[in-house]
Design an enzyme around this catalytic site. Structure first.
Site, short mmCIF file in Angstrom:
data_model
loop_
_atom_site.label_atom_id
_atom_site.label_comp_id
_atom_site.label_asym_id
_atom_site.label_seq_id
_atom_site.Cartn_x
_atom_site.Cartn_y
_atom_site.Cartn_z
N LYS A 25 3.07 24.58 -2.74
CA LYS A 25 1.71 24.08 -2.48
C LYS A 25 1.71 22.56 -2.60
CE LYS A 25 -0.29 28.40 -4.15
NZ LYS A 25 -1.06 29.07 -5.22
N ARG A 51 0.83 -1.21 0.00
CA ARG A 51 0.00 0.00 0.00
C ARG A 51 0.86 1.25 0.00
NH1 ARG A 51 -3.28 1.93 -2.57
NH2 ARG A 51 -4.35 -0.08 -2.41
N ASP A 56 2.69 38.85 -10.46
CA ASP A 56 1.61 38.12 -9.79
C ASP A 56 0.24 38.56 -10.31
OD1 ASP A 56 0.57 36.32 -7.79
OD2 ASP A 56 -0.07 38.10 -6.70
N LYS A 100 7.18 38.22 -0.92
CA LYS A 100 5.81 38.26 -1.44
C LYS A 100 5.11 39.52 -0.95
CE LYS A 100 3.64 34.33 -1.94
NZ LYS A 100 3.80 34.10 -3.40
N GLU A 130 7.86 39.75 -5.51
CA GLU A 130 6.57 39.73 -6.19
C GLU A 130 6.09 41.17 -6.40
OE1 GLU A 130 3.37 36.93 -4.78
OE2 GLU A 130 2.46 38.80 -4.15
#
Length: 276
Positions: free
Chosen positions: A128, A93, A215, A160, A193
């Site tokens: 992510k 598995r 962005d 950012k 960014e």
């Protein structure tokens, strides 16, 4: 880190014992299983599967027929594993979970990469990722033909919008970052960014960065931004870019396009590990 991940996965799955297997399979029973592909795609995770088997039982043997990164079709047999049946049943598995997930990511990545074929733009992943599985998922992106962005928060500076806002603006964010790198002796690339052309022009005026992330720019504004930058620094498009719009963004001339969907919205590739 692979070994840590694998051992943690075994603790999670097996606990104090695989009682289904222990109840009906003799400890000395030997056997084989084969990895059967049940969906067309790009195979990934074969070498990780090898580590899983080796970590659990060093006497398990793999005969590999298809390597990572190879296109596969329904019915293909990627490998045969042989050894104690108890070991095969307790590892199957985890091997399937890893290979199905990695192959799904590699398959989608390869599809995106082909969409920008012939252009100089390279496809990037993001942070992510599934917590604890980042290295596997980023490895799958590379197998599929993509390029890894930073691995984590430690191997690249990325300023950012929240960094800029909390620092008190673009200039303060850049200057403080430059001072920090000088003070700590760290050699890290700086990416920042920008949200519009005014911020872009401010960054270019200040200088001192290696890459600018555009962005959520639309396609016409992206093209204009690339012209303004004129190759002085690397460029990256990010935010809301889909498979259908990917090539249009690449045709604007950006160096990189980052796509979170490569790792956060992927369907696993179907496969099974069956007794011979």
């Amino acid at each position: 880190m692979y070994e840590e991940l694998i051992r943690a996965a075994f603790r999670e799955d097996i606990g104090d014992g695989d009682h289904s297997t222990l109840a009906c399979i003799p400890a000395d029973a030997m056997g084989k299983s084969r990895l059967i592909v049940k969906e067309d795609g790009i195979l990934a995770g074969v070498e990780v599967a090898r580590e899983v088997f080796k970590t659990f039982d060093p006497e398990m043997q793999m005969e590999v027929f298809i390597q990572d990164g190879t296109p596969v079709k329904v019915g293909d047999v990627a490998f045969v594993v042989s050894g104690k049946v108890q070991s095969i049943l307790q590892t199957e598995r985890l091997v399937l979970n890893i290979m199905q997930r990695m192959s799904g990511i590699a398959t989608v990545t390869n599809r995106y990469v082909k969409q920008i074929e012939g252009l100089h733009t390279r496809l990037l992943d993001t942070r992510k990722t599934t917590p604890g599985l980042r290295l596997l998922e980023k490895a799958a992106v590379k197998i599929g033909g993509g390029v890894n962005h930073r691995i984590g928060l430690y191997d690249m500076i990325m300023l950012k919008d929240n960094h800029v806002d909390f620092a008190g603006g673009i200039e303060k964010a850049i200057r403080k970052t430059q001072d920090y790198l000088k003070r700590t002796g760290k050699n890290l690339k700086i990416e920042i960014e920008v949200r519009n052309l005014d911020e872009l022009n401010e960054v270019l005026r200040i200088g001192g960065v290696d890459r600018i992330m555009l962005d959520n720019f639309d396609i016409p504004t992206t093209k204009k931004a690339v012209e303004i930058i004129g190759g002085r620094v690397e460029t990256e498009s990010s935010g809301g870019i889909t498979f259908d719009t990917l090539r249009s963004y690449a045709e604007c001339g950006v160096d990189f396009i980052s796509v979170g969907a490569l790792t956060h919205s992927v369907k696993s590739l179907d496969m099974s590990l069956k007794a011979v």
